[in-house]
Design an enzyme around this catalytic site. Structure first.
Site, mmCIF file in Angstrom:
data_model
loop_
_atom_site.group_PDB
_atom_site.id
_atom_site.type_symbol
_atom_site.label_atom_id
_atom_site.label_comp_id
_atom_site.label_asym_id
_atom_site.label_seq_id
_atom_site.Cartn_x
_atom_site.Cartn_y
_atom_site.Cartn_z
ATOM 1 N N GLU A 10 -50.623 -18.196 -42.770
ATOM 2 C CA GLU A 10 -51.385 -18.416 -44.021
ATOM 3 C C GLU A 10 -52.906 -18.557 -43.429
ATOM 4 O OE1 GLU A 10 -48.947 -20.397 -43.555
ATOM 5 O OE2 GLU A 10 -47.489 -20.576 -45.411
ATOM 6 N N ASP A 83 -45.345 -21.025 -44.165
ATOM 7 C CA ASP A 83 -44.771 -22.479 -44.338
ATOM 8 C C ASP A 83 -43.514 -22.313 -44.536
ATOM 9 O OD1 ASP A 83 -46.979 -23.458 -43.408
ATOM 10 O OD2 ASP A 83 -47.761 -24.109 -45.386
ATOM 11 N N ASP A 85 -41.299 -23.279 -46.916
ATOM 12 C CA ASP A 85 -40.587 -23.487 -48.020
ATOM 13 C C ASP A 85 -40.599 -22.261 -48.911
ATOM 14 O OD1 ASP A 85 -43.355 -23.135 -48.568
ATOM 15 O OD2 ASP A 85 -43.672 -25.442 -49.164
ATOM 16 N N GLU A 87 -42.883 -21.302 -51.078
ATOM 17 C CA GLU A 87 -44.085 -20.366 -51.369
ATOM 18 C C GLU A 87 -44.141 -19.510 -50.090
ATOM 19 O OE1 GLU A 87 -45.839 -20.295 -54.033
ATOM 20 O OE2 GLU A 87 -44.588 -21.649 -55.234
ATOM 21 N N TYR A 301 -44.584 -30.685 -41.217
ATOM 22 C CA TYR A 301 -45.019 -30.217 -42.393
ATOM 23 C C TYR A 301 -44.928 -31.180 -43.528
ATOM 24 C CZ TYR A 301 -45.055 -26.542 -46.038
ATOM 25 O OH TYR A 301 -45.445 -26.049 -47.081
ATOM 26 N N ARG A 303 -45.077 -30.853 -46.742
ATOM 27 C CA ARG A 303 -44.536 -30.850 -48.061
ATOM 28 C C ARG A 303 -42.853 -31.033 -47.818
ATOM 29 N NH1 ARG A 303 -48.076 -26.310 -48.261
ATOM 30 N NH2 ARG A 303 -50.065 -27.244 -49.198
ATOM 31 N N HIS A 347 -35.257 -29.737 -43.928
ATOM 32 C CA HIS A 347 -36.390 -30.161 -43.508
ATOM 33 C C HIS A 347 -36.391 -31.532 -43.011
ATOM 34 C CE1 HIS A 347 -38.676 -26.980 -45.173
ATOM 35 N NE2 HIS A 347 -38.333 -26.851 -46.442
#
Ligand SMILES: [Zn+2]
Ligand SMILES: [Zn+2]
Length: 669
Positions: A10, A83, A85, A87, A301, A303, A347
């Site tokens: 990203e 990432d 997840d 998104e 990470y 989140r 995670h």
């Protein structure tokens, strides 16, 4: 040398770190976030065709996609490393479609940007996980349906430019409801009585004990008159130590951070607003340049709602604790924490990628904010694996006739994890600490004590506290609303949209927040209901796990929702027309003045508009600080949120994001 493989992530910072790890065979590129999304100018969802989304390349991002295509022109293998997840998966899926079939596309995901984790992920590339993509799309579609239906309604009924959102509007409601509770709250008087007591013989140090029971019932004293009467009555009795209880209290360390816990702790301990915390955490995750130009991701990470920890990290923490503090600081059985049910156990918690990397060793490479946050994460993680702290607690009960007094003292026996991680944070848990350090003198049961003095004191019950960033995140999480990726954006949005104001760390609803919430609650009770929103979030989790079909969720939502939109179009009260009543009178025509919202914010309008066009701006009650200006400050709205300007604009161009501090309390609306 020609590169044969490309990696797309990203952000430039992440790409730099990964490039260092993978070496010169790879070209690593940044997509700059989402490149493909729903169009801004229209709904872009075909409800009659299984809610098919109309995806377009975001106009401002076209240049990035062109660049990605150009730089991978002669490369056949592309690794998508967004990432780990929903998104990230959706970004990867869109990129895969954009590249078409001419390339070999792999998805790689990892929780930390370290050499071992990245290399391991590249050794196990996989396909795009369509469950994750579907969950993201369903979330996006639901948000779009709600946002693009409710916002235009508010434009028509209140003023242009407003927005409503599926989770956002529920968060505003939390703040509005809290304010209503506070307004409704009537403080109740009650009295407490403390006795200052001293031993007859031996150690003559005095101590305080609190009246707890009268006639074996909870002591409840309504007013001063009653307190006086009881005080007189108590004095007639002899004070005798009736019971001494020696106990032991253990305190356990807390689990390593999830996103919401990190946000709360950083707010309480470091006074970071949640947005700031996430921004800094992202830089630590994406990579920081250390000695010898070595770049590495310092935390996992950021989140996540999982508290799971990899075995390697557990072993590293263990060896650190044993070496630095000794065996008694490491528990006999390793501490295991349980994530909440909905957590994504694939995670990990937020932890240092290399637990042996002590914060002090990084200080010279980190900005002050980065250092503070890394230190907090590091300490929380190491302490989570340490032994419990132990306290001895002495509770003494003293009887004076039918009156029972109690006091207790706590003594630290073993500090355990608290040697590294302080439980007090300047706010919530501090009440626990206040009880601690003073000691009760050595007493024995049946011993008579001397009363030095009684201290009656007046108290009032307190209204509920307003939310801070930290407690709102906590409340949203407890209600099952929002997810690790959304807490920070929610708070940011409700403040920049002028529904909520942050004053001295606490969140107040604006009048606009109250007015729109009232309208939305009346016409969209489900959308504004925390339980309904939590259920939808659970269903999104179900889609992510492949347990629920996306169409089932969308169909169940769509018809009832569109029905209430139609009803609201017809029946919702128009604030634009009716305004909010005030007791001000129009100086031109004598009719009542009302509050309305316009392009630039709140103003007073004559209720006889358009016949009478008199209008006044609502000043903030603060004089313009420009020397010899004499104007008043006035609230203004812009795309970036609320600011204050001067009534003498354009002659005076003073603007400020916030009001001079001493005036803030009375102008919070
Ligand atoms: Zn008028
Ligand atoms: Zn001015």
């Amino acid at each position: 040398m020609t590169k044969t493989k490309a990696v797309i992530v990203e952000s430039p910072a992440k790409s730099k770190t990964i490039n260092k790890i993978l070496g010169s065979d790879y070209v690593v590129l940044a997509s700059m976030g989402h490149i493909i999304d729903l169009p801004k100018s229209k709904m872009g969802i075909d409800a009659t065709n299984d809610f098919k989304p109309e995806f377009i390349v975001i106009p401002e991002r076209r240049k990035y996609l062109a660049k990605l295509k150009k730089e991978t022109k002669n490369i056949k293998k592309i690794y998508l490393a967004a990432d780990p997840d929903r998104e990230g998966e959706a970004i990867s899926w869109h990129l895969k479609n954009a590249f078409g079939k001419s390339k070999k596309i792999y998805r790689v995901s990892f929780d930390e940007i370290t050499a071992s984790a990245v290399k391991k992920a590249f050794g196990n590339p996989h396909d795009i996980d369509m469950h994750l993509v579907h969950a993201q799309q369903t979330r996006r579609i639901l948000d779009r349906l709600v946002g693009y239906s409710l916002s235009p309604l508010l434009w028509k009924k209140v003023t242009r430019g407003l927005s409503a959102g599926r989770v956002q509007s529920v968060a505003v409601r939390f703040v509005v409801d809290k304010e209503a509770q506070i307004k409704k709250f009537k403080p109740e008087e009650y009295w407490g009585i403390e006795a200052n007591l001293r031993k007859n013989e031996g150690e003559r140090r005095s101590f305080m004990a609190k009246l707890e029971k009268i006639d074996k019932k909870e002591a409840y004293i309504k007013n001063e008159k009653e307190a006086k009467k009881i005080e007189e009555d108590i004095k007639r009795n002899t004070f005798i130590v009736s019971k001494i209880k020696e106990g032991k209290k253990m305190r356990s360390p807390q689990a390593p951070f999830t996103t919401s816990k990190l946000q709360q702790d950083a707010f309480n301990k470091l006074h970071f607003q949640v947005n700031r915390t996430m921004r800094i955490a992202q830089t630590l995750y994406e990579g920081v340049e250390l000695k010898n130009k070595d770049t590495i991701g310092l935390i996992t990470y950021m989140r996540t709602d999982s508290v799971r920890v990899s075995n390697e990290a557990l072993d590293a923490a263990k060896s650190y604790i044993l070496k630095k503090y000794g065996p008694e600081y490491y528990p006999q059985k390793p501490n295991v924490y349980k994530s909440k049910k909905s957590a994504q156990e694939a995670h990990e918690s937020i932890r240092p990628t290399v637990p042996l990397r002590h914060p002090d060793s990084l200080k010279e490479f980190l900005a002050p904010d980065q250092f503070k946050l890394y230190e907090l994460i590091w300490k929380r993680f190491i302490s989570s694996q340490m032994s419990r702290a132990a306290y001895s607690v002495t509770t003494v009960e003293v009887e004076a006739g039918k009156y029972l007094f109690r006091t207790s003292g706590t003594k630290l026996i073993f500090d355990g994890f608290t040697v590294l991680y302080s439980l007090s944070n300047g706010s919530l848990e501090d009440s626990e600490r206040r009880k601690e350090p003073w000691k009760v003198p050595v007493l024995s049961e049946g011993e008579e004590l001397n009363l030095i003095k009684l201290f009656p004191s007046q108290h009032f019950t307190k209204p509920p506290a307003r939310y801070s960033d930290a407690t709102l995140v906590k409340a949203l999480e407890e209600a099952g609303i929002g997810r690790p990726s959304t807490y920070a954006p929610i708070i940011y949005t409700i403040i920049t949209r002028n529904y909520v104001k942050r004053i001295k760390g606490y969140l107040y609803p604006t009048q606009l927040g109250e007015v729109t919430t009232e309208l939305l609650v009346k016409h969209f009770p489900k959308i504004l209901d925390a339980g309904f929103t939590a259920k939808l979030e659970n269903e999104l989790d179900g889609i992510e796990e492949g347990a629920i079909d996306r169409l089932t969720v969308l169909k169940a939502f769509y018809s009832p929702f569109m029905h209430s939109v139609d009803e609201a179009k017809k029946n919702m009260k128009s604030i634009k027309r009716e305004g909010i009543k005030t007791d001000k009178i129009c100086p031109k025509c004598g009719k009542a003045m009302i509050i309305k919202w316009g392009r630039r914010g709140r103003f007073l309008s004559c209720s006889d508009f358009p016949k009478c066009r008199h209008a006044e701006s609502i000043t903030a009650g603060v004089k313009c600080p420009e020397p010899s200006c004499g104007g008043d400050l006035i609230e203004r709205r812009s795309k970036r949120g609320v600011f204050y300007g001067c009534t003498n604009y354009p002659k005076c161009t003073f603007t400020s994001r916030s009001l001079p501090k001493e005036k803030i309390e009375e102008t919070k609306q």
